[in-house]
Design an enzyme around this catalytic site. Structure first.
Site, PDB file in Angstrom:
ATOM      1  N   ASP B 126     -35.351  -3.106   5.748  1.00  0.00           N
ATOM      2  CA  ASP B 126     -34.570  -2.026   5.156  1.00  0.00           C
ATOM      3  C   ASP B 126     -34.951  -0.670   5.710  1.00  0.00           C
ATOM      4  OD1 ASP B 126     -33.780  -2.783   1.677  1.00  0.00           O
ATOM      5  OD2 ASP B 126     -32.860  -3.321   3.592  1.00  0.00           O
ATOM      6  N   LYS B 178     -45.160   6.108  -7.118  1.00  0.00           N
ATOM      7  CA  LYS B 178     -44.366   7.215  -7.664  1.00  0.00           C
ATOM      8  C   LYS B 178     -45.191   8.223  -8.457  1.00  0.00           C
ATOM      9  CE  LYS B 178     -40.057   4.556  -7.941  1.00  0.00           C
ATOM     10  NZ  LYS B 178     -40.484   3.533  -7.003  1.00  0.00           N
ATOM     11  N   ASP B 234     -35.338   4.935   4.957  1.00  0.00           N
ATOM     12  CA  ASP B 234     -35.112   3.728   4.157  1.00  0.00           C
ATOM     13  C   ASP B 234     -33.606   3.547   4.078  1.00  0.00           C
ATOM     14  OD1 ASP B 234     -35.988   2.780   0.733  1.00  0.00           O
ATOM     15  OD2 ASP B 234     -34.494   1.983   2.096  1.00  0.00           O
TER      16      ASP B 234
END
Lengths: 428, 376
Positions: B126, B178, B234
């Protein structure tokens, strides 16, 4: 039999739903299927044997467009045409009452009254014959047509005796269902009508005398006694008196209140052209644009051969249409310029406007349900639930649309130069 | 040096994976194809012919079909690109198909991978970048640890998993998923190289490399990070796929400008397969890739789009920021914009307007889509 015709054309305060198109030209002169709206009326009247004079009646100030139109129409149809200016908006009955002497001059035995903002087959000759068969020389005739039960409430409703076609009851825009037969806004009167209008006038004067206070409204909502509405004031009273008849027609008929209905009316008239004016319909020719369905192209327009036009397209004077352009269900007014590869659907392109390359200008039609033969075009409100109702896209006069943008369901006011895409907006 | 191991993992945000499994042919006009081409090419850059592996997860017939197009079957076959041998490995049962659980299949392939004792690459398909296989291989041999991964700097690291490493050696101390406060602006770029010893750590069950294996390796000081030079994206979401395509084309302009298309009506960076046909009076670009056998008729305007193999764009249409799937047919005077994605074999009728439409394969579109939505 000497006849006359009166065409009620209203004034600037009327026809406000036709803005911004009515800013440039009085609504009755707006081109529908390539010719001014009211020219269809004049042509139908001029065809009736015995037509002595056509009177346009309204409260527009005299203007150049109107004067020029009258001159050319007189020349084309070889019948005297005059404009009678009402000193104020007098209503559908007040105007003809005011000018009754003009109408009756020259010994007219009967006269038609037609609303300018309708589109119709105008079965005027048939109305005359109908009156001979059913009524007498003093009867009045309303042209009626069939609507569906829901939409009939938006018009004047007529209840008639099934055998004699005599009008027994008349209600203007009822709130509950009365009848499917609606008033088309086209009438055949005799001089005797003025007596009935005169009675209404008297009544109004008496009422005004009884209510001296300016704050109080009289029964017709106006301060003036001379404002008389044929529908509410005269027909309602005449119903059941044996003097009023309805001639029902199945021919096409539509009101022209909004821009969307102008495109719908164009389609109806363009359909009629195949019988009445086949020379006005464009044909597929080698080296010419591809024509689908009924299309009107003014002789001075210049169209690229790779363009695809129609169905239901009217191209005005001096318009240029570039390579690979697609136009469908639209009216392109004179002087406009459509550059290469544009796509114009359900739109009215204003006078002298420009649409840049690869732009997409699209509206949403408000056509009546095609499966219902009696459905009429809806008069949609501009906003619903706080949002602009999707409708025909209108470009006012001298609007510039840049290349590669999309203009969807929007109204662009005159002289605007856009710089990006817009959807569902009124652009001031 | 060892094999190239391509990981087909994950879902694509909200969009089903059907659009991702595409490969537009040897010249790879679509950026996705470039991903594979890039891998093979960069791998060859290590100086050895290498067998390559791909893992086909269970369930998606489309994936296997694509591999057959490349000359791969469920059995070992010969891939394109000459020296590379690619094999498709089918898993007998799910062992980590969903995003981030790719370690399981590695365990399955344990015997094959450990065959020659050489390190092997693992790639997350990806992503798109310049695939520095040679530099990564060198870096890995130098530090001698069990694994190396590539990191890249991003503007908004909180959207990803952040990597904290020692400045001089690149040894990874820890990962933070994150982070809410700024920890580091380097994120895991999805390219790894492992020594076969790593296979001891992986059991045959759904296992996430990033969540389970890496933290353990970092604690043991066995994981190192190499910073990526050049662009990275991405490309899991269609919007980002198009951005990644633009970046790729820009890099191509810098390194191999002769591969880009030029001519009348071509603007900016445009990649066109030699077998594609473009009509008269078109304006194509900037940032357009056009696949094999595509037909673009006269008067078409295309900007910032990927047009996959066999599609047909009919005359006078206007496309911006779209992905047109294999064998689609887009009608005349169509306007498509705002990341409209057409799956395989979609037909769009003439004169329509598609704004942000996501259309699943084999659909026929007969009405405009004025506001973004999914058409099933």
């Amino acid at each position: 039999m000497p006849l006359k015709a009166v065409i009620l054309i209203g004034g600037p305060q009327k026809g406000t739903r036709f803005r911004p198109l009515s800013f440039e030209v009085p609504k009755p002169l707006f081109p529908v299927a390539g010719v001014p709206m009211v020219q269809h009326h004049i042509e139908a009247c001029a065809k009736v044997p015995g037509m002595k004079e056509i009177l346009l009646m309204g409260f527009y100030q005299p203007n150049e467009a109107l004067s020029r139109f009258l001159v050319s129409a007189q020349q084309e149809f070889k019948v005297p045409i005059r404009y009678l200016q009402e000193y104020a908006a007098l209503g559908t009955g007040g105007g003809i009452y005011h000018f009754r002497d003009q109408i009756l001059s020259g010994g007219a035995e009967a006269f038609f009254v037609l609303n300018a903002d309708v589109c119709s087959e105008f079965p005027l000759q048939e109305m005359l014959e109908f009156r001979q068969q059913h009524g007498d020389m003093h009867s009045f005739v309303i042209l009626g047509t069939t609507a569906n039960r829901t939409q009939a409430l938006n018009y004047g409703c007529i209840v008639a005796n099934a055998g004699t076609q005599e009008v027994q009851h008349y209600v203007e825009k009822p709130s509950t269902f009365v009848s499917e037969i609606i008033n088309c806004g086209i009438y055949l009167f005799t001089p005797a009508i003025f007596q009935h209008i005169g009675e209404v006038f008297q009544r109004n004067q008496q009422e005004l005398a009884l209510c001296p206070y300016l704050g109080e409204e009289s029964s017709n909502g106006w301060q003036r006694a001379e404002v008389i509405r044929l529908e509410q004031d005269v027909f309602t009273a005449l119903a059941g008196s044996g003097k009023l008849y309805v001639y029902k027609t199945d021919g096409f008929w539509s009101q022209i209140k909004s821009a969307g209905s102008a495109i719908y009316a164009s389609r109806l008239y363009l359909n009629q052209y195949s019988k009445s004016h086949p020379e006005r319909l464009a044909q597929n020719k080698p080296g010419g644009p591809v024509i689908r369905g009924n299309v009107y192209i003014h002789p001075t327009a210049s169209i690229d051969s790779t363009a695809v036009l129609g169905p239901n397209v009217s191209i005005g004077e001096g318009v240029t249409v570039g390579a690979g352009v697609r136009v469908r269900e639209s009216i392109v007014l004179h002087g406009a310029s459509l550059h290469d590869h544009t796509c114009v659907l359900n739109t009215i392109v204003g006078w002298d406007s420009t649409i840049g390359r690869w732009a997409r200008v699209e509206g949403t039609p408000s056509d009546p349900n095609p499966n219902d033969p009696y459905a009429k075009i809806d008069s949609e409100t501009l906003f619903r639930d706080g949002r602009l109702t999707p409708s025909i896209t209108i470009l006012g006069c001298s609007v510039t649309i840049p290349a590669e943008v999309v203009i969807l369901n929007s109204i662009v006011l005159p002289h605007k130069e856009l710089s990006r895409s817009y959807k569902n907006q009124i652009i001031l | 040096m060892g094999e190239v191991w391509g990981q087909e993992g994950g879902c694509w945000g909200d969009t089903p994976g059907w659009i991702r499994h595409g490969y537009a042919g040897r010249e790879a006009p679509c950026a996705f194809g470039c991903v594979w081409m890039g891998r093979a090419g960069s791998s060859r850059g290590t100086g050895r012919g290498m067998p390559g592996w791909t893992r086909a997860g269970p369930g998606t017939a489309g994936r296997v079909k694509i591999r057959r197009d490349w000359g791969l079957g469920r059995d070992a076959g010969t891939g394109r690109g000459g020296a590379s041998r690619t094999r498709a490995l089918g898993s007998p049962r799910p062992c980590g198909v969903a995003h981030g659980r790719a370690a399981g299949p590695l365990a399955l392939a344990r015997d094959l991978l450990a065959e020659d004792g050489e390190p092997f690459f693992v790639l997350n398909s990806d992503v798109i970048c310049e695939f520095p296989f040679a530099a990564l291989a060198r870096f890995h041999r130098q530090h001698g640890g069990e694994g190396s991964l590539v990191v890249t700097r991003v503007e908004e690291p909180a959207k990803y998993g952040v990597v904290v490493c020692e400045a001089d050696t690149g040894r990874i101390c820890r990962f933070v998923e994150k982070p809410r406060v700024f920890v580091s602006n380097k994120i895991n770029a999805g390219l790894y190289i492992f020594s076969p010893g790593i296979l001891q750590r992986i059991q045959l069950r759904p296992t996430s490399i990033e969540k389970e294996i890496f933290p353990a390796m970092a604690q043991d000081g066995q994981l190192y990070a190499m910073e990526l030079q050049g662009f990275w994206m991405d490309i899991g979401q269609p919007k980002d796929f198009l951005t990644g395509m633009c970046m790729y084309l820009q890099a191509l302009r810098a390194q191999h400008p002769e591969k880009l298309h030029s001519g009348p009506g071509v603007v900016g960076n445009v990649l066109v397969d030699p077998s594609a046909k473009i009509g008269a009076n078109c304006v194509i670009g900037p940032n357009v890739t056009i696949g094999a056998g595509v037909v673009v008729e006269d008067g078409v305007r295309i900007k910032r789009c990927t047009v996959l193999e066999g599609a047909r764009i009919r005359s006078h249409s206007w496309l911006e920021s779209c992905i047109v799937g294999w064998s689609c047919s887009v009608g005349q005077w169509v306007r498509m914009e705002n990341v409209t994605v057409l799956g395989e074999d979609v037909i769009v009728n003439d004169e329509l307007y598609l704004n942000g439409a996501n259309v699943l394969p084999h659909k026929s579109i007969a009405e405009s889509v004025p506001e973004p939505r999914i058409i099933m």
